[in-house]
Structure formats: structure tokens, C-alpha cells
Design a protein around this motif. Sequence first.
Motif, mmCIF file in Angstrom:
data_model
loop_
_atom_site.group_PDB
_atom_site.id
_atom_site.type_symbol
_atom_site.label_atom_id
_atom_site.label_comp_id
_atom_site.label_asym_id
_atom_site.label_seq_id
_atom_site.Cartn_x
_atom_site.Cartn_y
_atom_site.Cartn_z
ATOM 1 N N ARG A 28 -26.142 -0.937 75.619
ATOM 2 C CA ARG A 28 -26.009 -1.386 77.009
ATOM 3 C C ARG A 28 -25.814 -2.887 77.066
ATOM 4 N N ALA A 29 -26.593 -3.624 76.271
ATOM 5 C CA ALA A 29 -26.463 -5.077 76.258
ATOM 6 C C ALA A 29 -25.101 -5.516 75.732
ATOM 7 N N ALA A 30 -24.508 -4.700 74.845
ATOM 8 C CA ALA A 30 -23.196 -5.011 74.288
ATOM 9 C C ALA A 30 -22.056 -4.423 75.120
ATOM 10 N N CYS A 31 -22.385 -3.895 76.306
ATOM 11 C CA CYS A 31 -21.368 -3.349 77.218
ATOM 12 C C CYS A 31 -20.592 -2.193 76.584
ATOM 13 N N CYS A 32 -21.310 -1.305 75.903
ATOM 14 C CA CYS A 32 -20.675 -0.176 75.213
ATOM 15 C C CYS A 32 -20.774 1.140 75.990
ATOM 16 N N LEU A 33 -21.724 1.253 76.932
ATOM 17 C CA LEU A 33 -22.027 2.561 77.515
ATOM 18 C C LEU A 33 -20.836 3.161 78.250
ATOM 19 N N ASP A 34 -20.011 2.303 78.872
ATOM 20 C CA ASP A 34 -18.913 2.843 79.665
ATOM 21 C C ASP A 34 -17.929 3.642 78.814
ATOM 22 N N PHE A 35 -17.538 3.109 77.651
ATOM 23 C CA PHE A 35 -16.558 3.851 76.844
ATOM 24 C C PHE A 35 -17.225 4.920 75.981
ATOM 25 N N ARG B 229 -10.670 5.669 66.155
ATOM 26 C CA ARG B 229 -10.647 6.295 67.479
ATOM 27 C C ARG B 229 -10.836 5.280 68.613
ATOM 28 N N LEU B 230 -11.266 4.062 68.269
ATOM 29 C CA LEU B 230 -11.593 3.072 69.296
ATOM 30 C C LEU B 230 -10.558 1.954 69.320
ATOM 31 N N SER B 231 -10.480 1.275 70.465
ATOM 32 C CA SER B 231 -9.621 0.100 70.569
ATOM 33 C C SER B 231 -10.295 -1.086 69.893
ATOM 34 N N GLY B 232 -9.545 -2.190 69.759
ATOM 35 C CA GLY B 232 -10.104 -3.369 69.113
ATOM 36 C C GLY B 232 -11.324 -3.902 69.844
ATOM 37 N N GLY B 233 -11.244 -3.963 71.174
ATOM 38 C CA GLY B 233 -12.380 -4.462 71.949
ATOM 39 C C GLY B 233 -13.585 -3.553 71.853
ATOM 40 N N GLU B 234 -13.353 -2.237 71.823
ATOM 41 C CA GLU B 234 -14.470 -1.290 71.706
ATOM 42 C C GLU B 234 -15.137 -1.391 70.335
ATOM 43 N N ARG B 235 -14.319 -1.559 69.313
ATOM 44 C CA ARG B 235 -14.904 -1.736 67.977
ATOM 45 C C ARG B 235 -15.754 -3.003 67.922
ATOM 46 N N GLN B 236 -15.265 -4.067 68.544
ATOM 47 C CA GLN B 236 -16.032 -5.304 68.557
ATOM 48 C C GLN B 236 -17.382 -5.110 69.248
ATOM 49 N N ARG B 237 -17.378 -4.394 70.353
ATOM 50 C CA ARG B 237 -18.637 -4.206 71.091
ATOM 51 C C ARG B 237 -19.624 -3.334 70.301
ATOM 52 N N ILE B 238 -19.098 -2.335 69.560
ATOM 53 C CA ILE B 238 -19.983 -1.545 68.680
ATOM 54 C C ILE B 238 -20.594 -2.457 67.622
ATOM 55 N N SER B 239 -19.769 -3.341 67.058
ATOM 56 C CA SER B 239 -20.264 -4.270 66.043
ATOM 57 C C SER B 239 -21.330 -5.195 66.613
ATOM 58 N N ILE B 240 -21.136 -5.645 67.840
ATOM 59 C CA ILE B 240 -22.123 -6.534 68.476
ATOM 60 C C ILE B 240 -23.399 -5.765 68.793
ATOM 61 N N ALA B 241 -23.261 -4.505 69.231
ATOM 62 C CA ALA B 241 -24.454 -3.681 69.477
ATOM 63 C C ALA B 241 -25.252 -3.522 68.195
ATOM 64 N N ARG B 242 -24.564 -3.354 67.085
ATOM 65 C CA ARG B 242 -25.226 -3.235 65.788
ATOM 66 C C ARG B 242 -25.997 -4.519 65.475
ATOM 67 N N ALA B 243 -25.359 -5.669 65.753
ATOM 68 C CA ALA B 243 -26.022 -6.947 65.497
ATOM 69 C C ALA B 243 -27.207 -7.154 66.437
ATOM 70 N N LEU B 244 -27.065 -6.724 67.699
ATOM 71 C CA LEU B 244 -28.180 -6.835 68.647
ATOM 72 C C LEU B 244 -29.368 -5.996 68.203
ATOM 73 N N LEU B 245 -29.095 -4.790 67.750
ATOM 74 C CA LEU B 245 -30.175 -3.898 67.316
ATOM 75 C C LEU B 245 -30.915 -4.483 66.120
ATOM 76 N N LYS B 246 -30.210 -5.192 65.268
ATOM 77 C CA LYS B 246 -30.834 -5.779 64.078
ATOM 78 C C LYS B 246 -31.850 -6.852 64.439
ATOM 79 N N GLU B 247 -31.588 -7.585 65.544
ATOM 80 C CA GLU B 247 -32.498 -8.635 66.027
ATOM 81 C C GLU B 247 -32.728 -9.716 64.976
ATOM 82 N N ALA B 248 -31.664 -10.080 64.268
ATOM 83 C CA ALA B 248 -31.782 -11.140 63.270
ATOM 84 C C ALA B 248 -31.788 -12.501 63.964
ATOM 85 N N PRO B 249 -32.529 -13.469 63.445
ATOM 86 C CA PRO B 249 -32.626 -14.773 64.105
ATOM 87 C C PRO B 249 -31.408 -15.667 63.890
#
Length: 592
Positions: A454-461, A479-499
Amino acid sequence: MTQPSITPWKTTYRQLLDSVGPHAPALRNSLAGLAAAAVLQGLALACIVPLFVALLSRHDGAAALAWLAAMSLLALLATGCRWLGQGFDYTGRMADATHRLRTRLGEQLRRMPLERIQDKRAGEFNAMLLGSVDENLNYTLTILNLILAALLTPLATALALACWDWRLGLGLLLVFPAIVPLYRWRRPAFGRGMRKLAEANARTSADVLEYTQGLPVLRAACQAGDKAQRLQQSFADLERLQTIGHRKGARPNIVITSVVELGLLLLLAAGVSWVAAGSLDPAILAASFVIVVRFGEPLATFVLYTAILELIESALERIQALLAVAPLPVLDAAAPPNTHDIEFDRVSFRYAQAERSALEDFSARLPARSLTALVGPSGSGKTTVTRLLLRHADPQQGGIRIGGVELRAMPAEQLNRLISVVFQDVYLFDDTVLANIRMARPDASDAQVEAAARAACCLDFIERLPQGWQTRLGDIGGRLSGGERQRISIARALLKEAPIVILDEPTAALDSESEVAVQRAIDALVRERTVIVIAHRLSTIVGADQILVLDDGRLVEHGRHAELLENEGRYRRLWEAQARVKDWHAGRYGMA
């Protein structure tokens, strides 16, 4: 040209035992069982001599039945030993050893400096983990069984035959020394051929993988099928090596076969002359005919079996070479850093086989919870800075610290937990959306994964996908567009919570609508973190806390945007060059 050294069989044997790990004792027992089976089979065959003597010379039916029973018992024991020897395959130990070896190689890939991995193509590692492992283990017992049968069975028979007639036994034993020089003559050629063939197969595997992944581009460029020059050349090289191997091997193989068979025929001719002279029992000669017919082909093809052994040795060499790559050293483990400022202290680094340094005397301090941008022309060293921070390799000079702790004093797992990376080219796996995001933190709950998305704006797609969270994303997330892939990657980074967060201009190749969504996701990601941005578009980093300008591996300027423009240095020239390009595009399309 120097001939390649011949690997002693003792060395190959040790490497083979090492490759099967904890199953080494079982493999030793299996090989011992196969050797015992070969000897017993030779002794069983030698019983033909007294059997023929009892039947043809002495007409002693009872003795003939006794020797037949002995022959049957020895053959039965040989079968039992061979069954026990092959048990390494039948009981699943071979499959487990193969699995363990692949796992061990996978662990080695995790420990290896990524700089060494980047020197090879993905298909070459595929050939290593699949082809080399299979070549090493799957054929081992089969080939060794053939070699042992070709050596020990005739040897045991010849020794037993010598008890009835020392001349025939000695003659049969003399065939073995004839094989040794023939084997040593052909082995270097086998070794060269198998190694070249293995290299060609690895290149072809890499080319096939590259062709498959790049097929949409190749089709668009009309370079698919017979126009895919690189792949076609790879196939042609492989065919050429195979053809050369067959042609060059044909004459030597005929020579070897002829020498062995000629030696056996001369032995039989001598036996006929001894029978004619009355010094040899015709029954023994008749039995010798049966033995020679039985051993002619295995002895003649023994050297050919060793060619396949060279294939196993070649695979073992590749496996041992990969396992021998030393991981990056870890100093005495230090306490995890309490703060997350980053310091590069006079770092110099040169890639293997590079002519010049990628970084030279680079020093910089990146305060905690700040945004630092790396700018400069292509090849200036921006990516090298981030790779060294991720410890893909160690600098030849200088040091890198996080919170005052040297990277070399951090175990890889500890360092990886501190840093999240979002690259411009996102790599997603052919797995579900849920699994691709959760990869950053496998123990995260579904609610935590959803919050990151949700924070990475992924829920809509994600909601529009056929199976939602359980939709597989295809190869490299196709299966995803470039922007959608980027948002999945950012969601992954958000979930990691690295400093610490590294961004490689993740919006550079996106359309305006996707860029806005991705930028909102990035804003959520970098909040209260130490952020490093590799900037290609300077307009995106005007608000950075500091900008580091690199040129030819050196730090030539640093400061904030306004300060660097006033300096009229390298940064200002880059800024003005991008402004001219922007103006040119606007005028070119009538937008001025």
C-alpha cells in the motif's frame, strides 16, 4: 606447445569422494563391491578351462559338474557384489549426493565476491550447476564399472589361466602393458577435447538463455531464427568441435583396437602351434578361445571408456575451481553499528583485468538520515561506489565504514540487513506477487506485506491481476509494466525496513503517470533513512543534502545544488548540458 598435465587417477578419486560429501564411505564401499564383482567374474570365467579339460580330455562328468557349480557360484557372488556396488544408485544416495553438491555450489555462489560472478554469464553457471554436476555423478558408477570390468576381470582370468598353462596366462597378461602406452598416448587428446567441448557447451548454454530472454528484442530487430548470428555461431562452433573430435579420434581408436585384438590373435596362434607340437592340451586352447572372444572387445574399448572418464574429470575440475574461490575475508566480528552514517576513507579500487582504476582516492562522509546524490558521466565510478558499499568486492586501498564499523568486520548477513536497493532495472522472479515482496523478509505476515504494498502504491494494479496476490509474474516479472515492477521492488525494500537505501534513478525510464506513482512510493521508502541516489537526471536531486560529483573515478566536487552551480565546475557543465538537451527536444517537437 606444452602438453597438458595428466591428472593422476588418485587425485580424481579424491576429488570424486570430496564431491559426494558425507556419502564418501558408501561410495568407497560401492567401488570396492564393483571391483570384487569384476574379480569374481574373472575367476568364474577361468572355470571354463578345467570344465573343458574335464569334458573334452578326461571325460569326467562329475568333475565337469563340480567346475560348473563353482563357475555358477562365482558368477552368483559377482552378481551380488555388483548389486551391492550399484546400491549407491539404487538406494538414492547418488540423488542425495547430487542434491548436496548443487546446494554446496549454491552456498559457494552466495559467499563468492559478486565481482567474480559478474565476470560470467548466467548460462555458464547454469551449465555448471546442472551439466557439470550431472556429468560428475550420474555416470560415475556406470563408467567405473565398465573400466573395472575391462581391467580386473581379464587380469583375474589370466592369473587363473596361468595355473593351467603359464604360457597362455603370461601371454594374456602381456596384453595389459600394451594398453598402458596407448592409454597415455590418447589421454592428453581426450582431456583437451573434453575441456574444449565443456567450454563450448557452457557458451552455448549461455547463448541459448540470452537468446530466450531477449527474443522480443531480437524479433523486433529481425534478428531471430537463422539471423541470430551469435547463437548460430555458438551452434556452429559446437558442431565443429564435435566433428573434429570424431575425425581425430577415428584413426587412433582403430589403431588401439587393432593392437589389442592382434595381440590376442597372436596369443591364440601361439596356442595352436603348441597344440600341434603336443605341449598344450587342446581343451585348454579351446577354453582360451572362449576367453579371448569374451575379453577382446572390453580390452580394445578400454581406452575409449577413459574418454568418458575425462568428461568426469573435466566436470570435477570446474566444480573444484568454483569451490576454490575464496569468499571475502571477515575480520573479527564487531558489534552492529548503532548509527548509519557512511564513510569512504581514501578508497581505491580496480576491477580484475581492468586497465585503470574505477575509483581513485575516493573519500566522502554520508551523514545518517541524509540524502546523498552521486552524479557524473558514464564510467565515472558511481555504480562502483554502491557496489563497494554492498561489498560486491573489497577496495584494494582504503576502507568503508557504517556507523564507524568497518565493512570487513561485518558478516554478510548483517551487512545485507542494513541496506535496501532499488535499481533502475528491476529483477522479479517467476513467482507470486506475495512471494516477490515477502522475499525481503520471509517471516513477515500477510498484513505487513500488504502495508508495504500500500505504501508503495501497488494495491491498485495487484487487485487487477488475474489471481491477485497469487498471480505469478512470469520470467523477470514480464506480466507487469516497468512502473509496476518498480513499485513491487520498492514495496520489497519497504518491507525490509533497512536503515540505508540505495536508489539507481528508478524513475528514469518511466512515463509521467508511472513516475508520479513511483515517486510517491520512493518518498515513503526514504523517510528517516540514509539514502544514496545514483542520479542521471540532475533535476531530480536539486534538494539533496549533498551532491558528490565523480569524474574518471575521482571525486571532483561536492556540495549542495546551489553551491555547485556557483562554482562553475563539472556539475554546472553537466547541468547546462542537460538543459540544452531539454531545450533541443522541446524545439524539435514544436513545444518551444
